[in-house]
Design a protein around this motif. Sequence first.
Motif, short mmCIF file in Angstrom:
data_model
loop_
_atom_site.label_atom_id
_atom_site.label_comp_id
_atom_site.label_asym_id
_atom_site.label_seq_id
_atom_site.Cartn_x
_atom_site.Cartn_y
_atom_site.Cartn_z
N ALA A 50 16.43 10.30 5.79
CA ALA A 50 15.80 11.64 5.05
C ALA A 50 14.39 11.66 5.92
CB ALA A 50 15.79 11.27 4.09
N PHE A 51 13.81 12.85 5.27
CA PHE A 51 12.50 12.62 5.87
C PHE A 51 10.91 11.35 5.40
CE2 PHE A 51 8.00 13.98 6.15
CZ PHE A 51 7.80 14.34 7.58
N VAL A 52 11.30 10.99 4.36
CA VAL A 52 10.36 10.25 3.43
C VAL A 52 10.80 9.23 3.97
CG1 VAL A 52 10.40 10.91 1.37
CG2 VAL A 52 12.52 9.55 2.20
N LEU A 53 11.65 8.85 5.62
CA LEU A 53 11.44 7.24 5.90
C LEU A 53 11.17 7.80 7.41
CD1 LEU A 53 14.64 5.48 4.29
CD2 LEU A 53 11.69 4.84 4.20
N ASP A 54 10.81 9.08 8.22
CA ASP A 54 9.90 9.85 9.63
C ASP A 54 8.93 8.27 9.65
OD1 ASP A 54 10.33 11.81 10.48
OD2 ASP A 54 7.91 11.23 11.31
N ALA A 55 9.23 7.82 11.22
CA ALA A 55 8.73 7.17 11.72
C ALA A 55 7.02 6.86 11.31
CB ALA A 55 8.58 6.75 12.94
N GLY A 100 5.81 4.59 8.93
CA GLY A 100 4.77 3.33 9.47
C GLY A 100 6.18 2.52 9.84
N LEU A 101 7.33 2.86 9.27
CA LEU A 101 8.48 1.55 9.15
C LEU A 101 9.57 1.05 10.50
CD1 LEU A 101 10.17 1.82 5.24
CD2 LEU A 101 8.91 0.31 6.29
N GLY A 102 9.06 2.42 11.30
CA GLY A 102 9.75 1.57 12.64
C GLY A 102 9.67 0.90 13.39
N ARG A 103 8.03 0.39 13.19
CA ARG A 103 7.48 -1.05 13.49
C ARG A 103 8.48 -2.69 13.98
NH1 ARG A 103 4.02 -3.78 11.78
NH2 ARG A 103 3.11 -2.65 9.40
N GLY A 104 8.90 -2.87 14.75
CA GLY A 104 9.53 -3.58 14.94
C GLY A 104 10.69 -3.11 15.45
N PHE A 105 11.01 -1.89 15.12
CA PHE A 105 12.94 -1.26 15.79
C PHE A 105 12.84 -0.68 17.27
CE2 PHE A 105 13.02 -1.01 11.07
CZ PHE A 105 14.27 -1.23 11.02
N ASP A 106 13.92 -1.73 18.00
CA ASP A 106 13.87 -1.34 18.94
C ASP A 106 14.84 0.53 19.51
OD1 ASP A 106 13.35 -3.90 20.18
OD2 ASP A 106 15.64 -4.92 19.98
N GLY A 158 0.95 -1.14 -0.19
CA GLY A 158 0.04 -0.41 0.55
C GLY A 158 0.86 1.33 -0.18
N CYS A 159 1.56 1.16 -0.02
CA CYS A 159 2.97 2.43 0.26
C CYS A 159 3.62 2.58 -1.49
CB CYS A 159 4.08 1.94 1.15
SG CYS A 159 3.88 2.39 2.68
N ARG A 160 2.71 2.89 -2.13
CA ARG A 160 2.96 3.17 -3.35
C ARG A 160 3.96 4.85 -3.83
NH1 ARG A 160 -1.96 0.03 -6.15
NH2 ARG A 160 -0.64 0.20 -8.36
N VAL A 161 3.71 5.92 -2.97
CA VAL A 161 3.83 7.53 -4.07
C VAL A 161 4.63 7.57 -1.87
CG1 VAL A 161 3.19 9.41 -3.71
CG2 VAL A 161 1.84 7.49 -4.51
N ASN A 162 6.05 8.42 -2.09
CA ASN A 162 6.36 8.77 -0.88
C ASN A 162 5.82 10.61 -0.28
OD1 ASN A 162 8.31 6.94 -0.51
ND2 ASN A 162 9.77 8.53 -1.62
N GLY A 163 5.30 9.99 1.08
CA GLY A 163 4.81 10.97 1.74
C GLY A 163 3.12 10.47 1.16
N MET A 164 2.68 10.33 1.18
CA MET A 164 1.04 10.19 0.64
C MET A 164 0.85 8.64 1.53
SD MET A 164 0.37 10.84 -3.30
CE MET A 164 -1.46 10.73 -2.87
N HIS A 165 1.59 7.80 2.17
CA HIS A 165 0.92 6.64 2.35
C HIS A 165 1.70 6.14 3.62
CE1 HIS A 165 -0.73 6.34 -2.38
NE2 HIS A 165 -1.16 6.79 -1.55
N ARG A 166 1.04 5.39 4.41
CA ARG A 166 2.00 4.65 5.47
C ARG A 166 2.16 2.68 5.28
NH1 ARG A 166 0.26 3.17 10.97
NH2 ARG A 166 2.12 4.91 12.07
#
Length: 379
Positions: A46-51, A54-60, A13-21
């Motif tokens: 970079a900000f495109v990977l800001d928590a 949704g990509l922060g899940r699973g990281f201590d 579901g993350c098809r466009v940076n900045g629009m989807h999580r």
Amino acid sequence: TTMLTGLYPPEHGCRVNGMHRLGEGIPTLAEVLRKHGYETAAFVAAFVLDAQFGLGRGFDKYDDYEVQDTGDAYQNNMYKYRRGDVVADSVLDWIKSRPTDKPFFCWVHFYDPHHPYHYKKNPYDKEITFMDKNVGRVLRALRERGWLKNTLVIAVVDHGEGLGEHDEDEHGLLLQPNVMRVPMIVTWPGHVPTNSVTDVSVSLVDLFPTVTDLLGIKTAVRTSGRSLAGLFADPAVKPAARPLYMETEFPLTEYGWAPISGVQGAEWKYIQTTVEELYDSLGDPWETNNVIETRVDTAEEMRADLDSAKKAMKIREQVKVKLDRAAQDALESLGYIGGGGSETNGVLRNCRDVIGLRRDFTTAMGMEETRRFDKAEDM
């Protein structure tokens, strides 16, 4: 997101940076490894990977975008990302502080060889060199602690860059080889053969199942990729060819132009937009000659492969992200929000026919940033 889920963009579901999580119900590699006793950490530039995406899940530890505006060339409104040396500094601090007896999974993200560039001469090459030095700093730190000999290291890129090829600057509008072909370098002493190169076509969806397989982790998580562990065990034994899916929705969401999808096979590449394109990947690797009209049977087969790839996917509903003004400015400074909008007159234009407009548009944005308002308005 594809690297960390093993799914193609329509599936996560993350098809466009900045629009989807990333939606909550989709497992990540970090979650799987943490369940198996790994300490998990990520350092992103970079900000495109800001928590919030949704990509922060699973990281201590998820060390995401935090740039103070110091007014220097790297940290004003045009350059909203952390330099490679700053990222590496954070990683080295973490390596020094952690215990020696617990396995870890660490994702280190470098952004330097990416628009906007900071060097005036040979900027792309110089930023690769700058990043490479900082990759070396991280590897040296692992070696000094005695960890490198028992660490699986994968160096991989999420996309290449258009440096004028096919009239594209940067990336996102086309699916040509300078953007779609990326390196994947894997090393693990005693487990992965050294100095071995393969020409087998693989995909970023293969990263997740490859890591879990190499580490001997059994998981019920479904991915669209396949493990490359067998290829590493015997590079001479090549797996069966399969069509690899690719897409870009960026033209539609940013400029109201036609989106593009396609498949890469062992010998041929097929692209579908307002027109069809077919390229001989072996004889014409830089895709200068569209043979769609002369290879009718091949085009039909590849068209069927694309249809099959799409039908095999479990499409996820996109989870929209509502960004505040500062976040929108950060993405815009990285080139991910053009501001063109997606309203059309009902007829979507082919990117190839209008790709020069983006160059004019970004040039005008640069003029605006440097307060040359009259020239920006004229353009």
